[in-house]
Write a protein that holds these residues in place. Structure first.
Motif, PDB file in Angstrom:
ATOM      1  N   LEU A 113      55.549 -39.112 100.581  1.00 49.97           N
ATOM      2  CA  LEU A 113      56.308 -39.746  99.514  1.00 49.97           C
ATOM      3  C   LEU A 113      57.394 -38.841  98.935  1.00 49.97           C
ATOM      4  O   LEU A 113      58.239 -39.322  98.182  1.00 49.97           O
ATOM      5  CB  LEU A 113      55.363 -40.132  98.373  1.00 49.97           C
ATOM      6  N   ALA A 114      57.388 -37.549  99.268  1.00 46.61           N
ATOM      7  CA  ALA A 114      58.251 -36.592  98.579  1.00 46.61           C
ATOM      8  C   ALA A 114      59.714 -37.035  98.419  1.00 46.61           C
ATOM      9  O   ALA A 114      60.279 -36.866  97.335  1.00 46.61           O
ATOM     10  CB  ALA A 114      58.167 -35.236  99.263  1.00 46.61           C
TER      11      ALA A 114
ATOM     12  N   LEU B 225      61.012 -39.817  97.875  1.00 49.01           N
ATOM     13  CA  LEU B 225      61.219 -40.862  96.868  1.00 49.01           C
ATOM     14  C   LEU B 225      61.329 -40.283  95.447  1.00 49.01           C
ATOM     15  O   LEU B 225      62.316 -40.549  94.752  1.00 49.01           O
ATOM     16  CB  LEU B 225      60.105 -41.899  96.967  1.00 49.01           C
TER      17      LEU B 225
ATOM     18  N   LEU C 197      56.432 -45.377 105.586  1.00 45.13           N
ATOM     19  CA  LEU C 197      57.475 -45.524 104.576  1.00 45.13           C
ATOM     20  C   LEU C 197      58.793 -46.013 105.162  1.00 45.13           C
ATOM     21  O   LEU C 197      59.695 -46.387 104.403  1.00 45.13           O
ATOM     22  CB  LEU C 197      57.737 -44.175 103.902  1.00 45.13           C
TER      23      LEU C 197
ATOM     24  N   TYR D 258      54.207 -37.660  89.440  1.00 37.69           N
ATOM     25  CA  TYR D 258      54.139 -37.195  90.819  1.00 37.69           C
ATOM     26  C   TYR D 258      54.075 -35.670  90.877  1.00 37.69           C
ATOM     27  O   TYR D 258      53.289 -35.092  91.629  1.00 37.69           O
ATOM     28  CB  TYR D 258      55.354 -37.700  91.595  1.00 37.69           C
TER      29      TYR D 258
ATOM     30  N   VAL E 180      51.881 -34.044  98.930  1.00 41.35           N
ATOM     31  CA  VAL E 180      51.912 -35.455  99.322  1.00 41.35           C
ATOM     32  C   VAL E 180      53.219 -35.683 100.077  1.00 41.35           C
ATOM     33  O   VAL E 180      54.094 -36.391  99.612  1.00 41.35           O
ATOM     34  CB  VAL E 180      51.834 -36.386  98.107  1.00 41.35           C
ATOM     35  N   PRO E 181      53.373 -35.068 101.259  1.00 39.35           N
ATOM     36  CA  PRO E 181      54.699 -35.001 101.881  1.00 39.35           C
ATOM     37  C   PRO E 181      55.305 -36.355 102.168  1.00 39.35           C
ATOM     38  O   PRO E 181      56.520 -36.504 102.117  1.00 39.35           O
ATOM     39  CB  PRO E 181      54.451 -34.240 103.174  1.00 39.35           C
TER      40      PRO E 181
END
Lengths: 217, 217, 217, 217
Positions: C135-136, C138, B135, D83, C132-133
């Motif tokens: 992407l967290a 975002l 990312l 999410y 889901v660390p």
């Protein structure tokens, strides 16, 4: 290390013609291109309507989504559609992309022709070309967004021949047809340069051919 | 646990000069910086044109992409280009980034000089510095976006000396040259502070040197 | 399956006081909050300046980044800063977040007090709370962006007591102080409700206590 | 290769009624839909207020978040809420989504009815349907964003019957009720087409039924 390149795609791959996956890819590309044109052209029409000189009040000028909103519509749709079709058809949604991948021998002539007609794509691109495949559709979409920000005020932006052709066929007045060739020649030449850059600079093809440096990349 | 730092990059790495990967990195940085300047400067020019006092109708004032669109162009391009070049050259696209990584001994003097000339970058940065590498380009791009939102109205924003120099060379009037030094001193001082902060606070270098706390981080 | 909850954080964790990681976290939170305030307040000031009644031409009204740009500045900064500090301090950057995590016994009283003073955070949050660390940060940033879009026209938005206090101290006129308590009570009550919701609904704490359903989630 | 489809969900799943996870999912969907409506409707109200003809100065017309900001509010909220609830309830937040998944036999009738009432969702969707689950909420949110960009100027956009109904109940004037059926029929027909497209084209169900091609996808 550089990855090992797969063997070049054959010019004509007869087995491909009998496979359902090819037709599924063509359908997926056709639907994706349809949705792409529908959403982006509707955004442009809505904006034009609201900035019409005859509109008044808050609807005029500032009421629409603006050039920024139009740029988002193009970039965002490409992000969404490449994400959705990457595993099915490769997510081209643009004949120029197909052309570039054909030049780089990533896709057969049969597939390239079908994809150009239906704006379809090659199922192997994302898995092959990107070393961070999960995120790949996002920067692709952002690149499209950026190009629209920069060139809408100059040319109206036509980096996708399928989109330029579709809009010109429907609108069918002199203006979009007169310079229509630009929106085919530009993207196709750009795709050829990109294919060259990818094969001979980034993938070190040039250097392997010249044999003049020790490659340790 | 803290990761184990790799040994500092040597000041002069002779072997590097014979490797194709160094030249490929320099080419990739040059192309990336070229695309970066092309897109962002075109966005600014398009905006200026549309907010020109002599324009009229919907084109005036509200028609352009706005300061928000310009900020997106800078931040989004950095996202896309860092994503594309991270594995090739490290994705600096900014001499100040190269300078900070040189101070932290992540990149040799040879590479730092070549990168400053070509705005090129170090292939090891992303793999090394971020614990969520996939990312990383996205928050980097967003940081650039945020800085432009905040400082375009104040200074016009020049956090990238390569971009400031390129625009000044082309435009070549008194205004961009008079205070040009600010756009070199500011980013380079900032990069030095960031390198210090990273090495001595985040990486606990200070505390290891002083030996006064038990580090269990 | 539900994950196994770690044991609750102790109220007072003496060992924590001797660890460099606590102080590093406090410094990281302080710097992050400083950058957050600097960028967001500068964005608001730049916007106010450009929409000033005494401004004229393209600078007036439409020239600034707009409410949309301000909302992006807040949401985007939280995304970037949570991404950068998640592994160091947990990425609170907001005393209300610390308060909620303290109520849920994820962070000790010592750390909660230090974090409230320095807006610092708990290094375990992201690893623990999100499945889901990567992407967290975002969606966290986007949530902040959305709240600003909705409530800037109503209240000016003050979901972060540290940001409200900082701006009020500098500005120091009657208006920001009169209703200042709202920007502490609101976020803290909201954090308490969120902690309750997380512990007793999402983590099925209520149902485990009542013992009345068979949990197969 | 195509993945192996799990067996179709039963029409009536009695065991489901005794499981806490079903009720937790219903609560999570209710809260998510509440937050969705609160934020998006507040954004629209704030925008309407600022573009009111009776407003003046910078607040008029250009002061609000614009159609672009409203589109972001809808798309961004769906991103954040999908999410957050994907692991709890599946993240429908839209009866039309539930309807489509029921047609594709991914969710039982019991769950579909409860979800339509509470806008609740099916915990298995994301894990099943997407081959890149981590990123899935982002393109879903972007798709919502794009649709709003395109259709706000035309219909005001009502792709979510729960959101259309909620706004109509509160506002309760003739205008939102007269054509209210459109915002139920449209999304439900669209969901049915999407379910058909997914099952018979993308998942090759048609081709398996016809048995006329060799499937190697």
């Amino acid at each position: 290390k550089d990855y090992t390149d797969p063997p070049p795609a054959p010019l004509i791959d007869a087995a491909e013609l009998g496979s359902w996956s090819l037709y599924r890819a063509v359908i997926a590309e056709f639907i994706a291109t349809l949705l792409f044109l529908y959403i982006t052209v509707a955004t442009v029409i809505g904006y034009k309507h609201q900035t019409d000189a005859s509109a008044s009040g808050a609807d005029a000028a500032c009421g629409g989504v603006g050039v920024l909103g139009i740029a988002w519509a193009f970039g965002g749709m490409i992000f969404v559609l490449v994400y959705c079709t990457a595993g099915i058809s490769g997510g081209h949604i643009n004949p120029a992309v197909t052309f570039g991948l054909f030049l780089a021998r990533k896709v057969s002539l049969v597939r390239a022709l079908l994809y150009t007609v239906f704006s379809a794509t090659d199922p192997k691109r994302n898995a092959r070309d990107s070393h961070v495949p999960v995120l790949a559709p996002l920067p692709i979409g952002f690149a499209v967004f950026m190009v629209h920000l920069a060139t809408i005020p100059v040319t109206g932006t036509g980096i996708n021949p399928a989109r330029s052709l579709g809009a010109a066929v429907i609108y069918n007045k002199d203006k979009p047809w007169d310079d229509h060739w630009i929106f085919w020649v530009g993207p196709l030449v750009g795709a050829a340069i990109a294919a060259f850059y990818h094969q001979y600079i980034l993938r070190a093809g040039a250097i392997k051919a010249l044999g003049s440096f020790r490659s340790n990349a």
